[in-house]
Design an enzyme around this catalytic site. Structure first.
Site, PDB file in Angstrom:
ATOM      1  N   ARG A 125       0.811  -1.232   0.000  1.00 62.11           N
ATOM      2  CA  ARG A 125       0.000   0.000   0.000  1.00 62.11           C
ATOM      3  C   ARG A 125       0.839   1.273   0.000  1.00 62.11           C
ATOM      4  O   ARG A 125       0.372   2.338   0.371  1.00 62.11           O
ATOM      5  CB  ARG A 125      -0.990   0.015   1.174  1.00 62.11           C
ATOM      6  CG  ARG A 125      -2.007  -1.122   1.112  1.00 62.11           C
ATOM      7  CD  ARG A 125      -3.061  -0.996   2.191  1.00 62.11           C
ATOM      8  NE  ARG A 125      -4.040  -2.068   2.077  1.00 62.11           N
ATOM      9  CZ  ARG A 125      -3.929  -3.250   2.675  1.00 62.11           C
ATOM     10  NH1 ARG A 125      -2.875  -3.495   3.451  1.00 62.11           N
ATOM     11  NH2 ARG A 125      -4.851  -4.165   2.524  1.00 62.11           N
ATOM     12  N   LYS A 147       2.869  11.179 -11.102  1.00 63.63           N
ATOM     13  CA  LYS A 147       2.051  10.311 -11.945  1.00 63.63           C
ATOM     14  C   LYS A 147       2.812   9.014 -12.197  1.00 63.63           C
ATOM     15  O   LYS A 147       3.958   9.038 -12.662  1.00 63.63           O
ATOM     16  CB  LYS A 147       1.753  10.975 -13.287  1.00 63.63           C
ATOM     17  CG  LYS A 147       0.605  11.941 -13.286  1.00 63.63           C
ATOM     18  CD  LYS A 147       0.323  12.354 -14.725  1.00 63.63           C
ATOM     19  CE  LYS A 147      -0.843  13.293 -14.823  1.00 63.63           C
ATOM     20  NZ  LYS A 147      -1.130  13.642 -16.231  1.00 63.63           N
ATOM     21  N   GLU A 189       8.810  17.987 -25.139  1.00 59.25           N
ATOM     22  CA  GLU A 189       8.264  18.337 -23.823  1.00 59.25           C
ATOM     23  C   GLU A 189       8.790  19.694 -23.373  1.00 59.25           C
ATOM     24  O   GLU A 189       8.076  20.469 -22.737  1.00 59.25           O
ATOM     25  CB  GLU A 189       8.613  17.261 -22.797  1.00 59.25           C
ATOM     26  CG  GLU A 189       7.988  15.897 -23.061  1.00 59.25           C
ATOM     27  CD  GLU A 189       6.494  15.847 -22.773  1.00 59.25           C
ATOM     28  OE1 GLU A 189       5.910  16.872 -22.365  1.00 59.25           O
ATOM     29  OE2 GLU A 189       5.909  14.759 -22.954  1.00 59.25           O
ATOM     30  N   LYS A 231       6.884  22.800 -14.375  1.00 55.08           N
ATOM     31  CA  LYS A 231       6.163  21.592 -13.973  1.00 55.08           C
ATOM     32  C   LYS A 231       5.864  21.616 -12.478  1.00 55.08           C
ATOM     33  O   LYS A 231       4.753  21.293 -12.042  1.00 55.08           O
ATOM     34  CB  LYS A 231       6.999  20.352 -14.324  1.00 55.08           C
ATOM     35  CG  LYS A 231       6.361  18.998 -13.953  1.00 55.08           C
ATOM     36  CD  LYS A 231       5.248  18.616 -14.891  1.00 55.08           C
ATOM     37  CE  LYS A 231       4.624  17.269 -14.553  1.00 55.08           C
ATOM     38  NZ  LYS A 231       5.369  16.127 -15.119  1.00 55.08           N
ATOM     39  N   GLU A 241      -4.531  16.628 -11.021  1.00 49.79           N
ATOM     40  CA  GLU A 241      -5.046  16.896 -12.366  1.00 49.79           C
ATOM     41  C   GLU A 241      -6.557  17.113 -12.408  1.00 49.79           C
ATOM     42  O   GLU A 241      -7.270  16.579 -13.250  1.00 49.79           O
ATOM     43  CB  GLU A 241      -4.658  15.735 -13.305  1.00 49.79           C
ATOM     44  CG  GLU A 241      -4.670  16.109 -14.773  1.00 49.79           C
ATOM     45  CD  GLU A 241      -4.135  15.003 -15.660  1.00 49.79           C
ATOM     46  OE1 GLU A 241      -3.557  15.349 -16.698  1.00 49.79           O
ATOM     47  OE2 GLU A 241      -4.278  13.818 -15.317  1.00 49.79           O
ATOM     48  N   ARG A 245      -3.558  21.463 -13.858  1.00 48.65           N
ATOM     49  CA  ARG A 245      -2.538  20.513 -14.297  1.00 48.65           C
ATOM     50  C   ARG A 245      -2.820  19.962 -15.688  1.00 48.65           C
ATOM     51  O   ARG A 245      -1.907  19.496 -16.375  1.00 48.65           O
ATOM     52  CB  ARG A 245      -2.396  19.373 -13.282  1.00 48.65           C
ATOM     53  CG  ARG A 245      -1.266  18.413 -13.612  1.00 48.65           C
ATOM     54  CD  ARG A 245      -0.915  17.523 -12.450  1.00 48.65           C
ATOM     55  NE  ARG A 245       0.107  16.559 -12.803  1.00 48.65           N
ATOM     56  CZ  ARG A 245       0.762  15.806 -11.937  1.00 48.65           C
ATOM     57  NH1 ARG A 245       0.513  15.920 -10.649  1.00 48.65           N
ATOM     58  NH2 ARG A 245       1.685  14.949 -12.336  1.00 48.65           N
ATOM     59  N   ASN A 249      -1.081  18.548 -20.610  1.00 49.50           N
ATOM     60  CA  ASN A 249      -1.455  17.566 -21.630  1.00 49.50           C
ATOM     61  C   ASN A 249      -1.445  18.150 -23.042  1.00 49.50           C
ATOM     62  O   ASN A 249      -1.763  17.448 -24.008  1.00 49.50           O
ATOM     63  CB  ASN A 249      -2.846  16.994 -21.323  1.00 49.50           C
ATOM     64  CG  ASN A 249      -2.857  16.182 -20.048  1.00 49.50           C
ATOM     65  OD1 ASN A 249      -1.963  15.389 -19.796  1.00 49.50           O
ATOM     66  ND2 ASN A 249      -3.858  16.412 -19.211  1.00 49.50           N
ATOM     67  N   HIS A 252      -0.530  16.171 -26.200  1.00 50.23           N
ATOM     68  CA  HIS A 252      -0.612  14.758 -25.855  1.00 50.23           C
ATOM     69  C   HIS A 252      -1.913  14.085 -26.296  1.00 50.23           C
ATOM     70  O   HIS A 252      -1.977  12.867 -26.372  1.00 50.23           O
ATOM     71  CB  HIS A 252      -0.445  14.575 -24.347  1.00 50.23           C
ATOM     72  CG  HIS A 252       0.947  14.837 -23.868  1.00 50.23           C
ATOM     73  ND1 HIS A 252       1.555  16.070 -23.983  1.00 50.23           N
ATOM     74  CD2 HIS A 252       1.863  14.030 -23.275  1.00 50.23           C
ATOM     75  CE1 HIS A 252       2.782  15.999 -23.465  1.00 50.23           C
ATOM     76  NE2 HIS A 252       2.989  14.779 -23.036  1.00 50.23           N
ATOM     77  N   HIS A 256      -0.677  10.995 -27.930  1.00 53.36           N
ATOM     78  CA  HIS A 256      -0.925   9.668 -27.376  1.00 53.36           C
ATOM     79  C   HIS A 256      -1.680   8.781 -28.365  1.00 53.36           C
ATOM     80  O   HIS A 256      -1.441   7.571 -28.439  1.00 53.36           O
ATOM     81  CB  HIS A 256      -1.719   9.776 -26.069  1.00 53.36           C
ATOM     82  CG  HIS A 256      -0.883  10.138 -24.886  1.00 53.36           C
ATOM     83  ND1 HIS A 256      -1.432  10.501 -23.666  1.00 53.36           N
ATOM     84  CD2 HIS A 256       0.462  10.197 -24.704  1.00 53.36           C
ATOM     85  CE1 HIS A 256      -0.467  10.761 -22.810  1.00 53.36           C
ATOM     86  NE2 HIS A 256       0.691  10.583 -23.416  1.00 53.36           N
ATOM     87  N   HIS A 269       7.678   8.504 -27.539  1.00 50.88           N
ATOM     88  CA  HIS A 269       6.748   9.450 -26.940  1.00 50.88           C
ATOM     89  C   HIS A 269       6.965  10.885 -27.409  1.00 50.88           C
ATOM     90  O   HIS A 269       6.032  11.561 -27.861  1.00 50.88           O
ATOM     91  CB  HIS A 269       6.850   9.371 -25.417  1.00 50.88           C
ATOM     92  CG  HIS A 269       5.998  10.363 -24.701  1.00 50.88           C
ATOM     93  ND1 HIS A 269       4.620  10.300 -24.680  1.00 50.88           N
ATOM     94  CD2 HIS A 269       6.317  11.473 -23.989  1.00 50.88           C
ATOM     95  CE1 HIS A 269       4.135  11.298 -23.988  1.00 50.88           C
ATOM     96  NE2 HIS A 269       5.147  12.030 -23.550  1.00 50.88           N
TER      97      HIS A 269
END
Length: 378
Positions: A125, A147, A189, A231, A241, A245, A249, A252, A256, A269
């Site tokens: 956990r 993330k 990026e 960032k 997010e 935030r 993206n 992306h 993506h 990527h």
């Protein structure tokens, strides 16, 4: 500790941590781990490419610092960013009797960082981990913000958790052994940050790209530090997010989709994001959010970095369908990030009809890869 280091703080109350940026920082990893670890046992998660360059030195440092390092070497590449690979990490942790206070270190690019963070988030956990990113994409983006996760066959990063690292340690010298293709891809990026949040930084990139491409140390330190600052500011304002935030993206949504359509093999990527930066800017222009000059500037700096700006799939249905599997889809709507101008963006859903109208105007060509196609390594 030798050369001057730069620090960027990620302010998240009890989960706050520092990003340390320093050339040659790899030589200090054992001492730094010792200061952070609560037990002698530390797990070093990496992939075969990075292990070949750096693992033996890091293991040796850990032993000299009185730690008991356990190496976990994974197969490289986005195609291995799966639950099955994370299970391999968990198997080692369980077999070696890692405890809740045992520490993991992600030594590698974004794939290694995402999987190590996810394993740390779910083992017992949650156990602590640190990020030691070795690629430009990881140094300026994926290592910061907590993330973590893996891909699903229907979409990128669909399975994951938020789990902040205890520290991010960036050695810009890692970039010197990075294959050219990976280095160039990471610049997408970096360019993104200028578009979404900092006009002056974008101008700096326009003026300094030749020096950046030559890996001039001052230019590299500047782009890494400024990217991390932006960032960190965004993450501190919106850790999970829910609102601001989402500006991260930008590029992306289409990026993506193109990655997924290529089976995570034809485009890496950053290459897909580079295409996304240009296409999403043009889509913003189509919707009346920005002017053609903004699109032209974005296209020019992407090309100057050696990245492609061309759509790689001729099929509207395939691209739109892949976008539907993006984790940012809300109530069936694709939520996009659209430039208003350099340094300012808006977050607005887009309808299929609008996307289809724009798609007719877009030329398709090439593989979409950057002009640098050197064999992939680290």
């Amino acid at each position: 500790m030798g050369k001057i280091e730069q620090r960027v703080s990620v302010s998240l109350k009890s989960r706050s941590y520092d990003i340390v940026i320093k050339p040659g920082l790899i030589d200090e990893l054992g001492v730094r781990l010792q200061s952070l670890a609560s037990t002698e046992r530390v797990g070093i998660v990496t992939d075969r490419h990075v292990a070949r360059h750096y693992l033996s030195a890091v293991v040796s440092q850990c032993k000299q610092a009185g730690l008991h390092p356990v190496s976990i070497v994974l197969p490289p590449g986005e195609k291995n960013k799966t639950l099955a690979t994370v299970e391999k990490i968990l198997d080692v942790l369980a077999r070696e009797r890692f405890e809740r206070k045992s520490l993991l270190m992600a030594l590698g690019g974004g794939v290694v960082g995402d999987m190590t963070g996810f394993a740390a988030a779910i083992y017992q956990r949650g156990i602590p981990f640190v990020q030691v990113p070795t690629t430009l994409v990881a140094q300026v983006d994926s290592s910061v913000g907590g993330k973590t996760g893996v891909d699903h066959r229907l979409g990128k990063n669909l399975i994951g958790a938020f789990h902040q690292p205890k520290a991010v340690w960036i050695d810009t010298k890692f970039l010197g052994t990075l294959p050219k293709r990976e280095w160039i891809a990471g610049l997408a990026e970096v360019i993104k940050y200028g578009i979404i949040a900092d006009k002056r930084f974008f101008v700096y990139l326009e003026r300094t790209m030749p020096a950046i491409l030559k890996l001039e140390p001052r230019a590299v330190m500047q782009i890494v530090k400024r990217s991390c600052e932006i960032k960190a500011q965004v993450v501190a304002a919106d850790e999970q997010e829910s609102d601001r935030r989402r500006i991260l993206n930008y590029g992306h949504t289409i990026g993506h989709a193109l990655e997924a359509l290529g089976g995570y093999q034809s485009l890496i990527h950053g290459e897909a994001v580079g295409i996304g930066l240009v296409l999403e800017a043009d889509l913003a222009r189509h919707q009346g959010y920005c002017n053609s000059k903004t699109v032209d500037r974005i296209r020019s700096v992407v090309r100057a970095a050696g990245l492609s700006d061309r759509l790689t799939s001729p099929s509207l249905e395939k691209v739109w369908s892949a976008m539907q599997h993006d984790k940012k889809v809300s109530q069936g709507k694709v939520v996009g990030v659209w430039p208003n101008a350099i340094g300012r963006v808006r977050i607005v859903p887009i309808e299929r009809g609008t996307f289809a109208e724009w798609f007719k105007t877009v030329s398709v060509g090439g593989s979409g890869r950057s002009r640098y196609t050197a064999k992939r390594g680290q």
